[in-house]
Every structure is written in C-alpha cells, then in structure tokens.
Scaffold this motif. Structure first.
Motif, PDB file in Angstrom:
ATOM      1  N   ILE A 172       8.539 137.996  64.802  1.00  0.00           N
ATOM      2  CA  ILE A 172       7.137 138.420  64.788  1.00  0.00           C
ATOM      3  C   ILE A 172       6.743 138.943  63.414  1.00  0.00           C
ATOM      4  CG2 ILE A 172       5.509 140.084  65.771  1.00  0.00           C
ATOM      5  CD1 ILE A 172       7.032 139.862  68.397  1.00  0.00           C
ATOM      6  N   GLY A 173       7.651 139.619  62.741  1.00  0.00           N
ATOM      7  CA  GLY A 173       7.330 140.134  61.413  1.00  0.00           C
ATOM      8  C   GLY A 173       7.352 139.076  60.330  1.00  0.00           C
ATOM      9  N   ALA A 174       8.075 137.979  60.549  1.00  0.00           N
ATOM     10  CA  ALA A 174       8.206 136.965  59.503  1.00  0.00           C
ATOM     11  C   ALA A 174       7.083 135.943  59.528  1.00  0.00           C
ATOM     12  CB  ALA A 174       9.557 136.247  59.633  1.00  0.00           C
ATOM     13  N   VAL A 175       6.652 135.537  60.701  1.00  0.00           N
ATOM     14  CA  VAL A 175       5.645 134.477  60.810  1.00  0.00           C
ATOM     15  C   VAL A 175       4.280 135.077  61.082  1.00  0.00           C
ATOM     16  CG1 VAL A 175       7.356 132.836  61.628  1.00  0.00           C
ATOM     17  CG2 VAL A 175       6.046 134.161  63.285  1.00  0.00           C
ATOM     18  N   HIS A 176       3.269 134.294  60.770  1.00  0.00           N
ATOM     19  CA  HIS A 176       1.885 134.707  60.974  1.00  0.00           C
ATOM     20  C   HIS A 176       1.164 133.620  61.769  1.00  0.00           C
ATOM     21  CE1 HIS A 176       2.431 137.957  58.062  1.00  0.00           C
ATOM     22  NE2 HIS A 176       3.057 137.086  57.305  1.00  0.00           N
ATOM     23  N   PRO A 177       0.041 133.967  62.380  1.00  0.00           N
ATOM     24  CA  PRO A 177      -0.707 132.926  63.109  1.00  0.00           C
ATOM     25  C   PRO A 177      -1.094 131.743  62.231  1.00  0.00           C
ATOM     26  CG  PRO A 177      -1.494 135.119  63.720  1.00  0.00           C
ATOM     27  CD  PRO A 177      -0.537 135.312  62.590  1.00  0.00           C
ATOM     28  N   ALA A 178      -1.307 131.991  60.941  1.00  0.00           N
ATOM     29  CA  ALA A 178      -1.663 130.885  60.046  1.00  0.00           C
ATOM     30  C   ALA A 178      -0.531 129.862  59.941  1.00  0.00           C
ATOM     31  CB  ALA A 178      -2.001 131.421  58.659  1.00  0.00           C
ATOM     32  N   ASP A 179       0.723 130.322  60.033  1.00  0.00           N
ATOM     33  CA  ASP A 179       1.842 129.389  59.997  1.00  0.00           C
ATOM     34  C   ASP A 179       1.819 128.451  61.206  1.00  0.00           C
ATOM     35  OD1 ASP A 179       2.760 130.620  57.661  1.00  0.00           O
ATOM     36  OD2 ASP A 179       3.901 132.099  58.793  1.00  0.00           O
ATOM     37  N   LEU A 180       1.577 129.031  62.374  1.00  0.00           N
ATOM     38  CA  LEU A 180       1.527 128.222  63.588  1.00  0.00           C
ATOM     39  C   LEU A 180       0.334 127.274  63.572  1.00  0.00           C
ATOM     40  CD1 LEU A 180       2.615 127.562  66.398  1.00  0.00           C
ATOM     41  CD2 LEU A 180       1.238 129.462  67.280  1.00  0.00           C
ATOM     42  N   MET A 181      -0.833 127.761  63.171  1.00  0.00           N
ATOM     43  CA  MET A 181      -2.012 126.907  63.141  1.00  0.00           C
ATOM     44  C   MET A 181      -1.879 125.815  62.084  1.00  0.00           C
ATOM     45  SD  MET A 181      -3.720 127.974  65.597  1.00  0.00           S
ATOM     46  CE  MET A 181      -5.057 126.827  65.302  1.00  0.00           C
ATOM     47  N   GLY A 182      -1.244 126.146  60.970  1.00  0.00           N
ATOM     48  CA  GLY A 182      -1.014 125.109  59.961  1.00  0.00           C
ATOM     49  C   GLY A 182      -0.094 124.020  60.471  1.00  0.00           C
ATOM     50  N   GLY A 183       0.941 124.416  61.196  1.00  0.00           N
ATOM     51  CA  GLY A 183       1.828 123.411  61.774  1.00  0.00           C
ATOM     52  C   GLY A 183       1.131 122.546  62.807  1.00  0.00           C
ATOM     53  N   ILE A 184       0.241 123.143  63.604  1.00  0.00           N
ATOM     54  CA  ILE A 184      -0.483 122.367  64.607  1.00  0.00           C
ATOM     55  C   ILE A 184      -1.456 121.401  63.940  1.00  0.00           C
ATOM     56  CG2 ILE A 184      -2.180 122.541  66.469  1.00  0.00           C
ATOM     57  CD1 ILE A 184      -0.779 125.063  67.380  1.00  0.00           C
ATOM     58  N   CYS A 185      -2.114 121.857  62.871  1.00  0.00           N
ATOM     59  CA  CYS A 185      -3.024 120.949  62.151  1.00  0.00           C
ATOM     60  C   CYS A 185      -2.249 119.773  61.544  1.00  0.00           C
ATOM     61  CB  CYS A 185      -3.763 121.718  61.069  1.00  0.00           C
ATOM     62  SG  CYS A 185      -4.956 122.931  61.692  1.00  0.00           S
ATOM     63  N   ARG A 186      -1.099 120.049  61.005  1.00  0.00           N
ATOM     64  CA  ARG A 186      -0.270 118.957  60.497  1.00  0.00           C
ATOM     65  C   ARG A 186       0.118 118.009  61.629  1.00  0.00           C
ATOM     66  NH1 ARG A 186       4.021 121.146  55.977  1.00  0.00           N
ATOM     67  NH2 ARG A 186       2.588 122.461  54.793  1.00  0.00           N
ATOM     68  N   ALA A 187       0.444 118.575  62.764  1.00  0.00           N
ATOM     69  CA  ALA A 187       0.862 117.743  63.898  1.00  0.00           C
ATOM     70  C   ALA A 187      -0.258 116.801  64.325  1.00  0.00           C
ATOM     71  CB  ALA A 187       1.298 118.628  65.059  1.00  0.00           C
ATOM     72  N   VAL A 188      -1.489 117.292  64.348  1.00  0.00           N
ATOM     73  CA  VAL A 188      -2.609 116.428  64.731  1.00  0.00           C
ATOM     74  C   VAL A 188      -2.767 115.286  63.734  1.00  0.00           C
ATOM     75  CG1 VAL A 188      -5.096 116.362  65.075  1.00  0.00           C
ATOM     76  CG2 VAL A 188      -3.784 118.279  65.964  1.00  0.00           C
TER      77      VAL A 188
END
Length: 346
Positions: A275-291
C-alpha cells in the motif's frame, strides 16, 4: 593454385604422364586449379581412365562438356553486381513493408469510420454475440491469467530476494514486485495471453470465413463486415483486458506474499509495504495500457483474418501473423508508454 592464378590469359596444361591412378579428390584439385585460371586446361599424356574421370567430373561441375570455358572467380564487377542485387532485394522488402503498412492503416481507417457510423447502424451489432466474445476473451482466459500471475509473482519475489538479502532488504521485495506488476508486467502478460488465445482465434475464425467466401456473401447481402464482425471483437478485447490485468495483478501479489511469508514476514506487513509503495495512478496507468494493448491485439487479429489468402495453409498463416504481430505491437506500445511516462514524470 598460385601458378594457375598467375597464368591467367595463357594456356594451361596438366602433365599427367606419371599419374597412374586418380580419384575424385585429385580430380577436384585439378578442377579447382582450372577455376583459379579461368579456362579449361589441356591434359597432357593422361591415361584413359584418368582423363575420363576428370572430363566427367568437369562436366558435372560446370554443367557442360569439357570444351565449355570455366567462369573466372568473382572480381570487382561481380561484387558490384552482388551489391546491386542486394539493394534491389532491400528495396523490394521496403516496398512490401510499406504496402503492408498502408493496408493496415486502411483497415484502421475503415474501422474508425465504421465506429463513427455505428450510431445509425446499431442493428448490426448484436449484444448476444458481443457477450459471447467477452466471455471467450475474458472469462475463459481468467484461469490462465491467475496461474501465470501467481507464478510470475513467485518467480519475481524469489529472484529479487536473492540479491536483496545480502543487504538485509528482503522486505523491499514487496515494493519492487508490486510496482513492476501494476505498471509493466501485468498489462504486458495479459496482452500476451490475449494474443495467444483471442488474437489467434479471431484470425482463424475470420480467416475461415474468408476462405469459405462467407465475407463475400455478407457484402453481397449488403452487410458491412466491419460493424458486423470487427467492431464487436475490438470491443470485447478492450472490455476484457482490465479484468484480466486486475486478476493477474492480484494473483501476482499473492505469489509474492507467499514467498515473503516463507521468509518470515507477516501478511499484514507485506500488505502495508504494498500500500505504501504503489499509488492509484500506477494501477490506472496499467489499466489504460491494457486497454490500448487489447485494441492493438484485436485489430491485428481481425486484420490477419480479413486478409487471409487462399489455400489450405492460409488460415494457419493468418493465426501465426496474428500472434506474432500482436506480441510485437504490444511490446512496441509498451516502449512508447514507458517513454511517455518518463517524459511526463509519472
């Protein structure tokens, strides 16, 4: 050989008076000397079996009788000819790649205009077929994504823990693996799964329809294959990819937690580090790449299927092009996203 090369332009003679026996190795040596000289040599005092062997082997080598002159070794002119031929081959390859790129851009343009006209042609998109495509691309690929993600998390955690244990930084494996999975590896591995399963299946399905002239039948009936066949597959891939990425990320984090639990770290501590290492932007960036990856894989698979040639091997070749093209496009897009993230400081 040096003497034969130095005697170019003069008559070449082989004195074989003392040669009682000769095999193909000896005859090949003499013919090599003839090639160095550039013309046929005269056999002096050669016994009949020896002369017959050399003559026969000479005919096999040069593809003619013994009176045909041998070609001299390549000189500068031959080198220029070879260079010219290589340039022609390279130019032909560039032309073919350009034509293939032009066809791909034309396919994307047709898909884009079909999307713009979709509001007036909604009847051509059947929700039942779209649901079946989403089920095939997403739900049925979920077990493979979970398995691959869990194993990838295990492998990354083990390989990262080996050097980091030397510095007493075992716990920071959670930071490394979580960031790598959410930003890069999750979308990339999900795209590889999509290319191997869905991209190849779409290419094979549309290729079979092309070979059986079903696509021509649709055009004859006034049905555009783009909104009828291509757009639902693009939508299914783009909708399924975020779910695959989330499942793969969760499974990878579970695999990493399994390894760290074996090293003596509690799950609560590992979760706190993640939780301290990752941020919501990391997850959303990965999802945008996935799309984006899903759209590229599906577009390449549909393009390979729609451009399938004739013959029994055409469908297999189309599926191969879909898988290879999808993986290459995914890696290229991932590199572009990485450069963009670096420039923007994300």
């Amino acid at each position: 050989m040096r003497q034969a090369r130095a005697a170019r332009g003069q008559a070449l003679r082989f004195d074989l008076a003392s040669v009682a026996q000769c095999d193909t190795a000896g005859a090949a040596m003499l013919l090599a000397a003839e090639q160095e000289h550039g013309s046929v040599a005269e056999l002096v005092a050669a016994q009949a079996p020896v002369a017959a062997l050399i003559t026969r082997l000479r005919g096999l080598v040069i593809g003619a009788d013994k009176t045909r002159p041998l070609a001299a070794r390549p000189d500068a002119a031959d080198g220029r000819k070879a260079a010219t031929s290589a340039r022609h081959v390279l130019a032909d390859l560039v032309r073919r790649l350009g034509a293939r790129a032009g066809d791909g851009l034309a396919f994307l343009g047709e898909a884009f205009f079909a999307l713009l006209r979709l509001s007036a042609r909604r009847r051509m998109v059947r929700l039942r077929d779209l649901a079946l495509l989403i089920d095939q691309a997403g739900w049925r690929a979920l077990p493979l994504a979970l398995l691959l993600g869990y194993l990838m998390g295990l492998i990354l955690a083990f390989q990262s823990a080996i050097p980091m244990r030397r510095f007493g930084a075992d716990l920071f494996v959670a930071d490394l693996v979580s960031i790598a999975l959410l930003r890069e590896l999750g979308p990339l591995l999900a795209a590889v799964i999509l290319a191997g399963r869905t991209g190849s299946a779409q290419a094979a399905e549309l290729g079979t329809m092309k070979v059986n002239e079903e696509l021509d039948a649709l055009v004859t009936m006034g049905l555009d294959p783009m909104p009828f066949l291509v757009l639902p597959r693009l939508a299914a891939a783009m909708v399924s990819m975020p779910a695959l990425v989330l499942a793969l990320d969760i499974a990878g984090l579970a695999g990493m937690a399994t390894v760290l639990s074996g090293f003596g770290f509690s799950p609560a501590l590992v979760a706190e580090r993640v939780i301290g290492a990752v941020h919501p932007a990391d997850l959303m960036g990965g999802i945008c790449r996935a799309v984006a990856f899903g759209a590229a894989v599906a577009a390449i698979g549909c393009y390979a299927g729609m451009t399938t040639g004739a013959g029994p091997r055409a469908v297999g070749a189309a599926a191969t092009r879909a898988v290879v093209g999808g993986i290459v496009a995914t890696i290229a897009l991932d590199g572009l996203f990485a450069m963009l993230s670096y420039r923007l400081g994300l």
